[in-house]
Each structure stands twice: as C-alpha cells, then as structure tokens.
Design a protein around this motif. Structure first.
Motif, PDB file in Angstrom:
ATOM      1  N   THR A 109       0.809  -1.228   0.000  1.00  0.00           N
ATOM      2  CA  THR A 109       0.000   0.000   0.000  1.00  0.00           C
ATOM      3  C   THR A 109       0.836   1.270   0.000  1.00  0.00           C
ATOM      4  N   GLN A 110       2.149   1.136   0.163  1.00  0.00           N
ATOM      5  CA  GLN A 110       3.048   2.288   0.294  1.00  0.00           C
ATOM      6  C   GLN A 110       2.585   3.208   1.420  1.00  0.00           C
ATOM      7  N   GLY A 111       2.111   2.617   2.498  1.00  0.00           N
ATOM      8  CA  GLY A 111       1.686   3.385   3.663  1.00  0.00           C
ATOM      9  C   GLY A 111       0.222   3.750   3.670  1.00  0.00           C
ATOM     10  N   GLY A 112      -0.528   3.348   2.662  1.00  0.00           N
ATOM     11  CA  GLY A 112      -1.960   3.635   2.601  1.00  0.00           C
ATOM     12  C   GLY A 112      -2.319   4.567   1.459  1.00  0.00           C
ATOM     13  N   GLU A 113      -3.592   4.574   1.115  1.00  0.00           N
ATOM     14  CA  GLU A 113      -4.071   5.356  -0.030  1.00  0.00           C
ATOM     15  C   GLU A 113      -3.793   6.846   0.108  1.00  0.00           C
ATOM     16  N   SER A 131      -1.573   8.412   1.999  1.00  0.00           N
ATOM     17  CA  SER A 131      -0.130   8.659   1.951  1.00  0.00           C
ATOM     18  C   SER A 131       0.366   8.675   0.502  1.00  0.00           C
ATOM     19  N   ARG A 132      -0.112   7.726  -0.298  1.00  0.00           N
ATOM     20  CA  ARG A 132       0.280   7.690  -1.716  1.00  0.00           C
ATOM     21  C   ARG A 132      -0.183   8.940  -2.442  1.00  0.00           C
ATOM     22  N   LYS A 133      -1.446   9.341  -2.230  1.00  0.00           N
ATOM     23  CA  LYS A 133      -1.995  10.528  -2.898  1.00  0.00           C
ATOM     24  C   LYS A 133      -1.199  11.783  -2.563  1.00  0.00           C
ATOM     25  N   MET A 134      -0.673  11.841  -1.354  1.00  0.00           N
ATOM     26  CA  MET A 134       0.057  13.034  -0.914  1.00  0.00           C
ATOM     27  C   MET A 134       1.538  12.970  -1.257  1.00  0.00           C
ATOM     28  N   GLY A 135       1.976  11.854  -1.822  1.00  0.00           N
ATOM     29  CA  GLY A 135       3.370  11.719  -2.237  1.00  0.00           C
ATOM     30  C   GLY A 135       4.338  11.458  -1.105  1.00  0.00           C
ATOM     31  N   ILE A 136       3.842  10.911   0.005  1.00  0.00           N
ATOM     32  CA  ILE A 136       4.704  10.636   1.153  1.00  0.00           C
ATOM     33  C   ILE A 136       5.656   9.494   0.819  1.00  0.00           C
ATOM     34  N   ASP A 137       6.917   9.722   1.105  1.00  0.00           N
ATOM     35  CA  ASP A 137       7.984   8.746   0.875  1.00  0.00           C
ATOM     36  C   ASP A 137       8.530   8.340   2.237  1.00  0.00           C
ATOM     37  N   VAL A 193      -1.498  14.816   8.381  1.00  0.00           N
ATOM     38  CA  VAL A 193      -1.526  13.518   7.694  1.00  0.00           C
ATOM     39  C   VAL A 193      -0.138  12.885   7.712  1.00  0.00           C
ATOM     40  N   LEU A 194       0.883  13.671   7.439  1.00  0.00           N
ATOM     41  CA  LEU A 194       2.255  13.163   7.467  1.00  0.00           C
ATOM     42  C   LEU A 194       2.596  12.631   8.863  1.00  0.00           C
ATOM     43  N   GLY A 195       2.272  13.419   9.885  1.00  0.00           N
ATOM     44  CA  GLY A 195       2.553  13.007  11.263  1.00  0.00           C
ATOM     45  C   GLY A 195       1.771  11.780  11.677  1.00  0.00           C
TER      46      GLY A 195
END
Length: 141
Positions: A19-23, A25-31, A63-65
């Motif tokens: 999931t790369q950390g969840g939907e 997180s992916r939409k926001m471009g979190i790495d 969201v990042l936190g």
C-alpha cells in the motif's frame, strides 16, 4: 526504498510494501525513508499539498505526522495486534511554499496498550515547521 526492522511482522511488512503506507499517503506523495517503533522518517512534497494561498496545508502536516506515528505504533504492537489513533494534535510554527518537508517521529512512550509519538516536520533548511503528537491504542486483532 524504506528501511524496515528485520524482525517486523511479515504481514505488516507486506501491507506497508503493497500500500506504500496507505491510499492517502500515496496521494500526498509521502515517501517513507525509515520505519521502526521508536524512530521513523518520511518526506513529502509541498507541491500538490498546498492550500488556497500557496502554503503547505496544515492538514497535510497532520496527515504526514499521523501516517508516521500510526505505522510506528503498528510496528510496536506486533503480530496479531493493531494500532488505533485516539488523539492527535499539532502546533504549526512556520510555513513553507515549495520544496520538500521531512518528518522525524520519535517514541515518547511504548506501552502494552498505548503508544505516544512526537513528530517534528522540518523544511529543507531544517527549520521546524510543526510539532505533532499522536497517541495510539493497541488492540488485539
């Protein structure tokens, strides 16, 4: 590539990878750079996450936190358990309009039923932008 603990529950490892950390997180471009129960690091682009006047949205900080704190709590919970956020707060101290932000998550408490993490979001000049604290309850699956 995300650095994960060697002893991470295989099911959680697969979920993070798939999931790369969840939907959201992916939409926001979190790495996600590094993930563990006690110390995690992620980065996020400002572009695509700005509010109407061009500043990084305060909700994007949260969201990042929450993404970092929740995954860290889930890692601590271990096999057959999961983490549920029960409280989060954020103090924003500086704004940013471009580039990337980096969030560092440190465990404040890692208990049997509760975890608390503090996440500091900084800009590329390492200036503190926000401080987020999240508490998660650990539950049996």
């Amino acid at each position: 590539m995300t650095k994960l603990p060697d002893d991470l529950d295989p099911e959680l490892r697969a979920r993070i990878a798939d999931t790369q950390g969840g939907e959201l997180s992916r939409k926001m471009g979190i790495d996600f750079v590094e993930l563990s129960a006690s110390h995690s690091v992620a980065r996020m682009p400002v572009e695509g996450n700005r509010q109407v006047v061009g500043l990084l949205h305060g909700g994007a900080h949260v969201v990042l936190g929450e993404s970092l704190g929740s995954i860290s709590a889930a890692i601590h919970a271990g096999p057959g358990r999961y983490a549920v956020g029960i409280e989060i707060n954020a103090s924003h101290s500086r704004s940013v309009t471009d580039g990337w932000v980096v969030a560092t998550c440190e465990a404040l408490t890692l208990g049997r039923t509760l975890t608390t993490h503090e996440i500091v979001v900084r800009d590329e000049q390492e200036r503190r932008l926000s401080t987020i604290r999240i508490t998660n309850m650990l539950r049996d699956a």
